[in-house]
Design an enzyme around this catalytic site. Structure first.
Site, PDB file in Angstrom:
ATOM      1  N   TRP A 158      -4.964 -11.226   0.966  1.00 54.09           N
ATOM      2  CA  TRP A 158      -6.114 -11.471   0.078  1.00 54.09           C
ATOM      3  C   TRP A 158      -7.455 -11.289   0.788  1.00 54.09           C
ATOM      4  CZ3 TRP A 158      -4.573 -16.600  -2.882  1.00 54.09           C
ATOM      5  CH2 TRP A 158      -3.389 -16.368  -3.600  1.00 54.09           C
TER       6      TRP A 158
ATOM      7  N   SER B 109      -4.646   1.227   0.567  1.00 56.34           N
ATOM      8  CA  SER B 109      -4.807   1.743  -0.798  1.00 56.34           C
ATOM      9  C   SER B 109      -3.482   1.893  -1.554  1.00 56.34           C
ATOM     10  CB  SER B 109      -5.581   3.074  -0.788  1.00 56.34           C
ATOM     11  OG  SER B 109      -6.897   2.875  -0.297  1.00 56.34           O
TER      12      SER B 109
ATOM     13  N   GLY C 101      -8.884   0.193   1.674  1.00 52.06           N
ATOM     14  CA  GLY C 101      -9.946  -0.067   0.709  1.00 52.06           C
ATOM     15  C   GLY C 101     -10.730   1.164   0.285  1.00 52.06           C
TER      16      GLY C 101
ATOM     17  N   GLY D 186      -3.841  -4.894   0.042  1.00 52.31           N
ATOM     18  CA  GLY D 186      -5.089  -5.645   0.014  1.00 52.31           C
ATOM     19  C   GLY D 186      -5.570  -5.835  -1.414  1.00 52.31           C
ATOM     20  N   GLY D 187      -6.476  -4.963  -1.844  1.00 54.47           N
ATOM     21  CA  GLY D 187      -7.129  -5.100  -3.147  1.00 54.47           C
ATOM     22  C   GLY D 187      -6.172  -5.297  -4.313  1.00 54.47           C
TER      23      GLY D 187
ATOM     24  N   HIS E 286      -4.903  -7.274  12.509  1.00 52.59           N
ATOM     25  CA  HIS E 286      -5.415  -6.488  11.379  1.00 52.59           C
ATOM     26  C   HIS E 286      -6.639  -5.700  11.844  1.00 52.59           C
ATOM     27  CE1 HIS E 286      -7.180  -5.358   7.558  1.00 52.59           C
ATOM     28  NE2 HIS E 286      -5.982  -5.542   7.046  1.00 52.59           N
TER      29      HIS E 286
ATOM     30  N   GLU F  87      -9.388  -5.156  10.573  1.00 49.93           N
ATOM     31  CA  GLU F  87     -10.689  -5.815  10.387  1.00 49.93           C
ATOM     32  C   GLU F  87     -10.949  -6.836  11.495  1.00 49.93           C
ATOM     33  OE1 GLU F  87      -9.995  -6.859   6.295  1.00 49.93           O
ATOM     34  OE2 GLU F  87     -10.020  -4.727   5.805  1.00 49.93           O
TER      35      GLU F  87
ATOM     36  N   GLU G 261      -1.225   0.667   9.206  1.00 47.07           N
ATOM     37  CA  GLU G 261      -2.362   0.760   8.290  1.00 47.07           C
ATOM     38  C   GLU G 261      -3.415   1.693   8.883  1.00 47.07           C
ATOM     39  OE1 GLU G 261      -2.747  -2.912   5.527  1.00 47.07           O
ATOM     40  OE2 GLU G 261      -3.735  -3.399   7.399  1.00 47.07           O
TER      41      GLU G 261
HETATM   42  P1  13P Z   1      -6.205  -2.132   0.585  1.00 44.04           P
HETATM   43  O1  13P Z   1      -4.852  -2.224  -0.056  1.00 44.04           O
HETATM   44  O2  13P Z   1      -7.281  -2.814  -0.203  1.00 44.04           O
HETATM   45  O3  13P Z   1      -6.533  -0.734   0.993  1.00 44.04           O
HETATM   46  O4  13P Z   1      -6.118  -2.994   1.953  1.00 44.04           O
HETATM   47  C1  13P Z   1      -5.079  -2.752   2.826  1.00 44.04           C
HETATM   48  C2  13P Z   1      -5.089  -3.810   3.864  1.00 44.04           C
HETATM   49  O5  13P Z   1      -5.927  -3.860   4.720  1.00 44.04           O
HETATM   50  C3  13P Z   1      -4.024  -4.829   3.808  1.00 44.04           C
HETATM   51  O6  13P Z   1      -4.004  -5.588   4.976  1.00 44.04           O
END
Ligand code: 13P
Length: 255
Positions: free
Chosen positions: A10, A211, A172, A232-233, A94, A96, A166
């Site tokens: 999330w 994505s 995203g 993610g999204g 991750h 990020e 990833e």
């Molecule tokens: P999205 O599915 O929003 O591209 O994000 C992927 C993600 O970073 C899951 O950890």
């Protein structure tokens, strides 16, 4: 074929009421032929894990401290604390965290080890940036990120741990690598595990993230060595998340 695992990250989204309603909806409507877990923000983790303990959905933290035990580390959350409030899983490395918090491969490896020591199952995220891909370094980057963890923890924790590939440029953005590209990268990760640790490397589940949507999930899950998704999204509403779980369940190995 391995049973698929669908994980919803999330990130910094949601609220207490949204969290409870979303997990309730997923628990009630999900097909049983795939494993499902969610990574909510820290403040919602304890109450979700308690309220939905019987749902069969797994819960995990989005990050964890590399420090084991207790200590003067303001803002940090230990793996033992996550386990104490009912988490079974945790994300480590991750992109990020690597990008915005400058987490090194070594720090990620220590977090992975701390998670294992507390009995949590880590989901190790690896992936290349666009610049690394464009300069032909993708495999080198994945190997470096993986080897840092293998150097400290060895292969044994990976029998239950999970790797999430990833590509940073796919997160995203709505940009998804081709099935061929995903297969090549998952194959490279698998090959590295097998090269270093023999056939035991076959057991490791490798998720794809970046994505993933209901509309592309079936195609992605048909790629060899894709054992599920880190979403993610599209994990933020049941309407978006359930079709991904359904695509994974449709791809379940025969009993
Ligand atoms: P999205 O599915 O929003 O591209 O994000 C992927 C993600 O970073 C899951 O950890």
């Amino acid at each position: 074929m391995r049973r698929k695992l669908i994980a919803g990250n999330w990130k910094m989204h949601g609220s207490r009421s949204m969290a409870d309603a979303l997990v309730g909806e997923i628990a009630a409507q999900r097909p049983q032929d795939a494993d499902v877990l969610v990574f909510p923000p820290f403040p919602y983790l304890a109450s979700l894990a308690a309220r939905h303990a019987a749902s069969g959905i797994g819960f995990g933290g989005q990050d964890v401290s590399a420090h084991q035990g207790q200590g003067a580390y303001t803002g940090e959350v230990s793996a033992a604390m996550l386990a104490d409030v009912g988490a079974q899983w945790v994300l480590v490395g991750h992109s990020e965290r690597r990008q915005y918090h400058h987490e090194s491969d070594e720090l990620v490896a220590l977090k992975f080890a701390a998670a294992c020591a507390a009995g949590l199952t880590p989901v190790l995220c690896v992936g290349e940036t666009l610049q690394e891909r464009d300069t032909g370094q993708t495999e080198k980057v994945l190997a470096r990120q993986l080897d840092a963890v293998l150097a400290i923890s060895g292969i044994a924790p990976f029998y239950t741990a999970v790797i999430a590939y990833e590509p940073v440029w796919a997160i995203g953005t709505g940009k998804v690598p081709t099935s061929q590209e995903i297969g090549d990268m998952h194959g490279a990760v698998r090959h590295r595990l097998i090269a270093r640790y023999g056939q035991e490397g076959e057991k490791v589940r490798i998720l794809y993230g970046g994505s993933v949507k209901g509309s592309n999930a079936a195609e992605i899950f048909a790629v060899p060595d894709v054992d599920g998704a880190l979403v993610g999204g599209a994990s933020l509403t049941a309407a978006d998340f359930l079709p991904i779980i359904e695509a994974a369940a449709a791809n379940a190995p025969a009993e």
